[in-house]
Design a protein around this motif. Sequence first.
Motif, PDB file in Angstrom:
ATOM      1  N   ILE A 232       1.001  -1.351  -0.185  1.00  0.00           N
ATOM      2  CA  ILE A 232       0.184  -0.178  -0.238  1.00  0.00           C
ATOM      3  C   ILE A 232       0.910   0.811  -0.017  1.00  0.00           C
ATOM      4  CG2 ILE A 232      -1.774   0.790   0.939  1.00  0.00           C
ATOM      5  CD1 ILE A 232      -1.200  -2.119   1.818  1.00  0.00           C
ATOM      6  N   ARG A 233       1.041   2.031  -1.121  1.00  0.00           N
ATOM      7  CA  ARG A 233       1.868   3.412  -1.221  1.00  0.00           C
ATOM      8  C   ARG A 233       0.913   4.888  -0.799  1.00  0.00           C
ATOM      9  NH1 ARG A 233       3.387   2.973  -7.635  1.00  0.00           N
ATOM     10  NH2 ARG A 233       4.867   4.564  -6.506  1.00  0.00           N
ATOM     11  N   ASN A 234       1.989   5.228  -0.795  1.00  0.00           N
ATOM     12  CA  ASN A 234       1.157   6.743   0.193  1.00  0.00           C
ATOM     13  C   ASN A 234       0.495   7.190   1.048  1.00  0.00           C
ATOM     14  OD1 ASN A 234       2.570   7.820  -2.351  1.00  0.00           O
ATOM     15  ND2 ASN A 234       1.019   7.805  -4.229  1.00  0.00           N
ATOM     16  N   VAL A 235       0.729   6.203   1.951  1.00  0.00           N
ATOM     17  CA  VAL A 235       0.172   5.858   3.229  1.00  0.00           C
ATOM     18  C   VAL A 235       0.424   7.185   3.881  1.00  0.00           C
ATOM     19  CG1 VAL A 235      -0.774   4.225   2.786  1.00  0.00           C
ATOM     20  CG2 VAL A 235       1.458   4.619   4.547  1.00  0.00           C
ATOM     21  N   LYS A 236      -0.445   8.010   4.847  1.00  0.00           N
ATOM     22  CA  LYS A 236      -0.178   8.746   6.060  1.00  0.00           C
ATOM     23  C   LYS A 236       0.274   8.468   7.541  1.00  0.00           C
ATOM     24  CE  LYS A 236      -0.920  13.305   7.116  1.00  0.00           C
ATOM     25  NZ  LYS A 236      -1.800  14.860   7.356  1.00  0.00           N
ATOM     26  N   VAL A 237       1.062   8.013   7.681  1.00  0.00           N
ATOM     27  CA  VAL A 237       0.741   7.224   9.152  1.00  0.00           C
ATOM     28  C   VAL A 237       0.213   8.208  10.458  1.00  0.00           C
ATOM     29  CG1 VAL A 237       1.893   5.854  10.939  1.00  0.00           C
ATOM     30  CG2 VAL A 237       2.217   5.294   8.290  1.00  0.00           C
ATOM     31  N   GLY A 238      -0.447   8.050  11.508  1.00  0.00           N
ATOM     32  CA  GLY A 238      -0.889   9.174  11.785  1.00  0.00           C
ATOM     33  C   GLY A 238      -2.254   8.562  13.544  1.00  0.00           C
ATOM     34  N   PRO A 239      -1.830   9.554  13.811  1.00  0.00           N
ATOM     35  CA  PRO A 239      -3.228   9.119  14.902  1.00  0.00           C
ATOM     36  C   PRO A 239      -4.380   8.077  14.458  1.00  0.00           C
ATOM     37  CG  PRO A 239      -2.868  11.278  15.796  1.00  0.00           C
ATOM     38  CD  PRO A 239      -1.994  11.053  14.067  1.00  0.00           C
ATOM     39  N   SER A 240      -4.574   7.091  15.252  1.00  0.00           N
ATOM     40  CA  SER A 240      -5.952   6.492  14.535  1.00  0.00           C
ATOM     41  C   SER A 240      -8.124   7.009  14.938  1.00  0.00           C
ATOM     42  CB  SER A 240      -6.615   4.346  15.360  1.00  0.00           C
ATOM     43  OG  SER A 240      -5.031   3.951  15.021  1.00  0.00           O
ATOM     44  N   PRO A 241      -8.448   6.581  13.763  1.00  0.00           N
ATOM     45  CA  PRO A 241      -9.768   7.424  13.930  1.00  0.00           C
ATOM     46  C   PRO A 241     -10.609   7.008  15.801  1.00  0.00           C
ATOM     47  CG  PRO A 241     -10.180   5.874  12.811  1.00  0.00           C
ATOM     48  CD  PRO A 241      -8.675   6.505  12.641  1.00  0.00           C
ATOM     49  N   GLU A 242     -11.245   7.737  15.778  1.00  0.00           N
ATOM     50  CA  GLU A 242     -11.939   7.485  17.113  1.00  0.00           C
ATOM     51  C   GLU A 242     -12.483   5.563  16.964  1.00  0.00           C
ATOM     52  OE1 GLU A 242     -15.773   8.941  19.976  1.00  0.00           O
ATOM     53  OE2 GLU A 242     -14.636  10.798  18.456  1.00  0.00           O
ATOM     54  N   TRP A 243     -13.185   5.632  16.740  1.00  0.00           N
ATOM     55  CA  TRP A 243     -13.849   4.033  16.199  1.00  0.00           C
ATOM     56  C   TRP A 243     -13.126   3.324  16.006  1.00  0.00           C
ATOM     57  CZ3 TRP A 243     -13.107   0.672  12.530  1.00  0.00           C
ATOM     58  CH2 TRP A 243     -12.384   1.182  11.259  1.00  0.00           C
ATOM     59  N   LEU A 244     -11.918   3.626  15.950  1.00  0.00           N
ATOM     60  CA  LEU A 244     -10.423   2.320  15.827  1.00  0.00           C
ATOM     61  C   LEU A 244     -10.078   2.064  17.258  1.00  0.00           C
ATOM     62  CD1 LEU A 244      -9.089   0.425  13.971  1.00  0.00           C
ATOM     63  CD2 LEU A 244      -7.990   2.438  13.171  1.00  0.00           C
ATOM     64  N   ALA A 245      -9.350   3.457  17.449  1.00  0.00           N
ATOM     65  CA  ALA A 245      -9.274   3.352  19.425  1.00  0.00           C
ATOM     66  C   ALA A 245     -10.128   2.505  20.052  1.00  0.00           C
ATOM     67  CB  ALA A 245      -8.264   5.120  19.273  1.00  0.00           C
ATOM     68  N   GLU A 246     -11.168   2.594  19.443  1.00  0.00           N
ATOM     69  CA  GLU A 246     -12.541   2.536  20.775  1.00  0.00           C
ATOM     70  C   GLU A 246     -12.275   0.791  20.390  1.00  0.00           C
ATOM     71  OE1 GLU A 246     -16.997   2.189  21.757  1.00  0.00           O
ATOM     72  OE2 GLU A 246     -16.137   4.021  20.823  1.00  0.00           O
ATOM     73  N   ARG A 247     -11.491   0.574  19.807  1.00  0.00           N
ATOM     74  CA  ARG A 247     -11.897  -1.137  18.853  1.00  0.00           C
ATOM     75  C   ARG A 247     -11.213  -1.617  19.534  1.00  0.00           C
ATOM     76  NH1 ARG A 247     -16.798  -0.248  18.734  1.00  0.00           N
ATOM     77  NH2 ARG A 247     -18.309  -0.925  16.676  1.00  0.00           N
ATOM     78  N   ILE A 248      -9.915  -1.252  19.224  1.00  0.00           N
ATOM     79  CA  ILE A 248      -8.076  -1.449  19.961  1.00  0.00           C
ATOM     80  C   ILE A 248      -8.901  -1.963  21.442  1.00  0.00           C
ATOM     81  CG2 ILE A 248      -6.298  -1.060  19.698  1.00  0.00           C
ATOM     82  CD1 ILE A 248      -7.537  -2.422  17.386  1.00  0.00           C
ATOM     83  N   THR A 249      -8.643  -0.804  21.708  1.00  0.00           N
ATOM     84  CA  THR A 249      -8.806  -0.676  23.332  1.00  0.00           C
ATOM     85  C   THR A 249     -10.147  -1.657  23.942  1.00  0.00           C
ATOM     86  OG1 THR A 249      -8.314   1.729  23.102  1.00  0.00           O
ATOM     87  CG2 THR A 249      -9.308   0.699  25.321  1.00  0.00           C
TER      88      THR A 249
END
Length: 817
Positions: A232-249
């Motif tokens: 996967i090219r041209n990705v921008k790495v940064g903080p996860s969106p709220e829904w993703l962080a919530e699922r992971i937590t």
Amino acid sequence: MKVSLKWLSQYVDVPADTKALCDKLDLTGTGVEGVEERAGGFTGVYIGEIVGKVPHPNSDHMFITQVNVGERNVNAQGEPEPLQIVCGAQNFNEGDRVPVAMIGAELPVGKIKKSKLRGEVSMGMNCGPRDLGFEGDNYGLIILPEDAPLGMDYAQYAGLSDRVLDLEITPNRPDCLSMEGMAREMGAMYRVPVKDATEGFELVESAPATDSLVEVEVADASRCPRYTARVIRNVKVGPSPEWLAERITAAGARPINNVVDITNYVLFLLGQPLHAFDFDKVAASGKAHIVVRAAEDGEKLTTLDGEERELTNDMTVIATPERAIALAGVMGGLETEVSEETTTVLLEAATFSPAHTSRTSRNLGLISESSMRYERRVDNATIARNADFAAALIAQVCGGEVSEGLVDQWLQKTEPHTLTYRHDRCRQMMGADIPAEEAVDILERLGCAVALSQDETYTVSVPTFRPDLEREIDLYEEALRLYGMEKVPGTLPGGRGRIGKRTWEEQVTAKLHLTMRASGVNETQTYAFANPTDMERLRMVPAEGEEAVELINPINADQSVMRQSLIPGLLRSVAYNQNHGVANIQLYEVGNVFAAHEGRKLPRQRTKIACVLAGAMTADGWNVAARPFDFFDGKGILENIVRELALPKARFKALDAEAAPFLQPGRAAELQAGGAQVGWVGEIHPLAADAFEANAPVVAFELDLETLVKVARFERETEAVPEFPPASIDVAFVVDEAVTCERLMQCMTSAGGKLLGSAHLFDVYRDEERLGAGKKSMAFALEYRAADHTLSGEEIEKAHNRLVKKVCAATGAEVRS
């Protein structure tokens, strides 16, 4: 495994009654270890209104606010009183409603306490997105609608409340180590439809072909049956969106960045471990060459946790031609991790050997969510779907472009297999009349394809994600498990004309347990797995030709062999109790010990009974101090066993330091009975006790149960009550120190004949001036008695003189006047 009910409800209807759900899971074989109430990763946050805002006198950017949180903020008299909170945000005004963390609130940034900021008291915190663990402006507050209910719990208002089940997934159910698998399981439990976890995702491939960017080589298919790669090219790495962080937590992980969080999201959702490499750190000349191979002995790899690890050739690595970059199935390498500078991601989705993964993670002490799943087997049939889903999600969340195609090395395919399900046979085996249509429905909901082949006989195609369904009877178990084992009617086992009873071994073992408990000793159970150094630390030398049985796949290095004695495990229990303030310890165990023998295909297994005593039997009393355990306490318990099992010709033989180096010299003995060696008793040598961190003295014994079973007998010889009185005479023999009480007793018993009723040692005396060096005096109380008449003085004198004469001649004793 942690299962968020809020997350799970997206794929299957979750019952509102959580307790009933937990009970149902327990009954169907999925243990519930706990239920955790969650509120988006924070507690103690309520909706408040800014009713006052003035500049901070000692700051040019902070404000002192007065905040109304409804009935929750009152003064000492119980009257409403706004909270004073110092706030540095700039995007709010009087009248705004915001989330307010009150004193004691638990936030991702820490616990909220009463504080002073630039000299002004602050009684809480007005919250912004980052304060609550959300993505957003770090300096602004969350501004809520005007009608947000004052004083309401913010997590409840925002729909962030969740219940997380901590489930115990058995090793044979790898399919349940994912939200998709648990949704399927719950759909079968409640007979409700299940939504596809990947429904609606669309993979758009817009970058150059993957095979022009990545080349994969698998050196050993048994270590890696399937390996796939995407770019996967041209990705921008940064903080996860709220829904993703919530699922992971909710799943028990910590959000890191959007790419890594997506790999974890797919792991928890689909049960597919993934790893994301920084493509530019792996590729040479614009193309990555991935090699899956055995590690070289001594090869070094620094894993993501920052630890440099030395590898062995039993471990599998992901490598480039130059170096190892990841530990297959366990953890990635630090050198190629995805960071904020990453722009191109190489995404790995694979399956690795369960045995190699298990040994690697345990030998390195490195157990991860990925290794836990690979140990239980990851389905290789769905890897392409899972990789596509993850790549599409990375492109969607991180703004990347997915390269066209999938590099796929699929060297060992897992194919669905077919079983026969005979309904009548299921009814006979399970003892329950499960309706055939209900059994078919259960199997289909679990993912099986079922077809009727003849009357109540079905052909069942087992999906590849259920490796535990190997035989027809496994299908019966699944049908009964979800039909309800509580519905099986209770019946008595058949067996006309048969009388059940315990075997002789069971009778002897039961008598042993009763005797030990009557002696004040408590039963315990320790691990059969042992440390390979246990016997050396105990100073116990195994019998000639016996070696430790080594485990092929140990849990860890400290439990890599089968135990050769019960004593090390019991000494650990003594140490554990002593370290936790328990001074008086009386424990015993009945268990198996193991030994390997050259030329034998299987190890030898014997059952032993062992006991340890430490401290005292009772606590100190007001009128008497507690007496510490010593050798004679252990010997006394053995004498109880000898009596209760009526062991014939039982005797204790002293052991010297050479015969028992693990015992205190002079406080060690061997128990013999029926002409066989039964076991030993003594005080554990202080060096041996110290090696197990136990405080000496520790009294112990260990007996061979098979020998006890052979020589035990419950019938005892009885004698009539004597009709004629005894004649008592005391005699003291002066003997060399080497002469034992046992030797004197043997001589007296032999010389006394039928007239000697009993002999009892009541005194031992030493005095070099009166007795001489190396001498001791042993005094015995003797009773003479005849069964058919009262002995005359002449008979008594004659018998006694004969006894004294023979004892002196046999032992070199002298009678002390």
